[in-house]
Scaffold this active site. Structure first.
Site, mmCIF file in Angstrom:
data_model
loop_
_atom_site.group_PDB
_atom_site.id
_atom_site.type_symbol
_atom_site.label_atom_id
_atom_site.label_comp_id
_atom_site.label_asym_id
_atom_site.label_seq_id
_atom_site.Cartn_x
_atom_site.Cartn_y
_atom_site.Cartn_z
ATOM 1 N N GLY A 295 -2.369 -4.627 -6.779
ATOM 2 C CA GLY A 295 -0.914 -4.659 -6.843
ATOM 3 C C GLY A 295 -0.327 -5.670 -5.882
ATOM 4 O O GLY A 295 -0.984 -6.607 -5.433
ATOM 5 N N ASP B 175 0.964 -7.569 -2.691
ATOM 6 C CA ASP B 175 0.556 -7.684 -1.302
ATOM 7 C C ASP B 175 1.779 -7.430 -0.418
ATOM 8 O O ASP B 175 2.636 -8.303 -0.250
ATOM 9 C CB ASP B 175 -0.020 -9.079 -1.028
ATOM 10 C CG ASP B 175 -0.692 -9.175 0.327
ATOM 11 O OD1 ASP B 175 -0.280 -8.450 1.255
ATOM 12 O OD2 ASP B 175 -1.632 -9.977 0.465
ATOM 13 N N LEU B 176 1.875 -6.241 0.134
ATOM 14 C CA LEU B 176 3.059 -5.857 0.903
ATOM 15 C C LEU B 176 3.122 -6.557 2.253
ATOM 16 O O LEU B 176 4.181 -6.600 2.883
ATOM 17 C CB LEU B 176 3.083 -4.338 1.103
ATOM 18 C CG LEU B 176 3.172 -3.510 -0.175
ATOM 19 C CD1 LEU B 176 3.112 -2.020 0.148
ATOM 20 C CD2 LEU B 176 4.443 -3.840 -0.943
ATOM 21 N N HIS C 23 4.688 -11.050 -16.026
ATOM 22 C CA HIS C 23 4.102 -10.128 -16.988
ATOM 23 C C HIS C 23 4.662 -10.372 -18.390
ATOM 24 O O HIS C 23 3.934 -10.282 -19.385
ATOM 25 C CB HIS C 23 4.351 -8.689 -16.541
ATOM 26 C CG HIS C 23 3.715 -8.378 -15.214
ATOM 27 N ND1 HIS C 23 4.251 -8.809 -14.025
ATOM 28 C CD2 HIS C 23 2.577 -7.707 -14.902
ATOM 29 C CE1 HIS C 23 3.472 -8.402 -13.031
ATOM 30 N NE2 HIS C 23 2.451 -7.747 -13.537
ATOM 31 N N GLY D 49 1.191 -3.424 -9.390
ATOM 32 C CA GLY D 49 1.424 -4.640 -10.164
ATOM 33 C C GLY D 49 0.205 -5.088 -10.942
ATOM 34 O O GLY D 49 0.335 -5.740 -11.983
ATOM 35 N N ASP E 230 8.514 -0.417 -13.295
ATOM 36 C CA ASP E 230 8.592 -1.729 -12.668
ATOM 37 C C ASP E 230 7.627 -2.671 -13.365
ATOM 38 O O ASP E 230 6.565 -2.265 -13.848
ATOM 39 C CB ASP E 230 8.229 -1.605 -11.183
ATOM 40 C CG ASP E 230 8.584 -2.843 -10.374
ATOM 41 O OD1 ASP E 230 9.396 -3.654 -10.849
ATOM 42 O OD2 ASP E 230 8.045 -3.006 -9.265
#
Length: 277
Positions: A75, A77-78, A107, A128, A160
């Site tokens: 997902g 990368d915070l 997407h 993600g 999302d």
């Protein structure tokens, strides 16, 4: 390689690797194994360039998307997500919206690509990364694969990057509601059981390549129109609307010369020599 010869220029990729693994088939590998192939702004930009190159490559017939190392994609990368192009100096709300749109649009571009995309999943495929796999046309996975929409766990909606659109259409509304509202991780056996996968295999990349080879054997333009028509008619408000789209598409395909070639090949007992795009 055809994609690397494209004017888009794919020689300077740092987050994604593109390999020409077979005639007309490209293998696209998310390549941040130390971060479980987490998505950042650089990866998004590189994947956008790849989608553009894929759509312009007349010889390419299908794409297999996978991840390097022990996972497909963990997902967003915070820690190092970066920013959307052009977002420098704008107000925080505007910058946030630009980033969200930049991320979500990727997407959509994969989903709307002229060529079929097949996700080959091994290891974690969450957030993600899960949305990216859903955006592909077909999914294969290994028994070690895990899936989940986990945005809720960081305090934002689990709807999302297209998950609220793709997931109900693939597995049904009720099951989607349970998966989205609980934000739980589920394994490959369950993904296969609920219809999310086309195949469960110890080597999901090779299984995806087998699917790509089957796709390659069909007429290029008719394949493009099959993908486009199928996804459009899923959203059709009526049977009549779906039939109108199908009728238009069949006439377009009939004008390419591929139908006549298929007839000649059948009579001659040989494979068709498709005319390409």
């Amino acid at each position: 390689m055809a994609l690397r010869d494209d004017p888009a220029g794919l020689d300077d990729l740092t987050r994604v690797v593109v390999d020409d693994v077979d005639d007309g088939i490209a293998l696209v590998t998310l390549d941040r194994p130390d971060r479980l192939n987490a998505i950042d702004a650089t990866m998004i930009g590189e994947l956008e360039r790849i989608v553009d190159a894929v759509d312009l490559d007349r010889e390419l017939r299908a794409v297999v998307l996978t991840g390097a190392g022990r996972g497909f994609c963990a997902g967003l990368d915070l820690q190092e997500q970066g920013a959307a192009p052009g977002a420098e100096g704008v107000r925080p709300t505007v910058a946030g919206f630009m980033w969200q749109d930049h991320l979500a649009s990727l997407h959509e571009r994969i989903h709307r690509s002229r060529k079929p995309w097949i996700a080959a999943v091994d290891g974690p495929c969450v957030g993600g990364g899960f949305a990216m796999a859903l955006a592909c046309d077909v999914r294969t996975a290994s028994p070690a694969a895990t899936f989940g929409a986990v945005f809720l766990r960081i305090g934002v909606s689990n709807c999302d990057m297209g998950t609220s659109y793709f997931l109900p259409r693939l597995v049904g509304a009720s099951r989607s509601a349970e998966l989205l509202l609980t934000a739980r991780i589920f394994d490959a056996d369950e993904a296969d059981r609920i219809g999310l996968l086309s195949a469960l295999d110890d080597d999901p990349v090779e299984r995806a390549l087998d699917t790509a080879r089957l796709i390659r054997s069909n007429a290029p333009f008719a394949t493009w129109m099959t993908k486009e028509t199928m996804w459009q008619t899923i959203d059709s408000p009526s049977l009549r609307h779906a039939l109108d789209i199908e009728n238009r598409t069949q006439i377009m395909c009939s004008s390419t010369g591929d139908v006549a070639e298929a007839r000649e090949a059948f009579v001659a007992k040989r494979p068709p020599r498709w005319g390409g795009l």
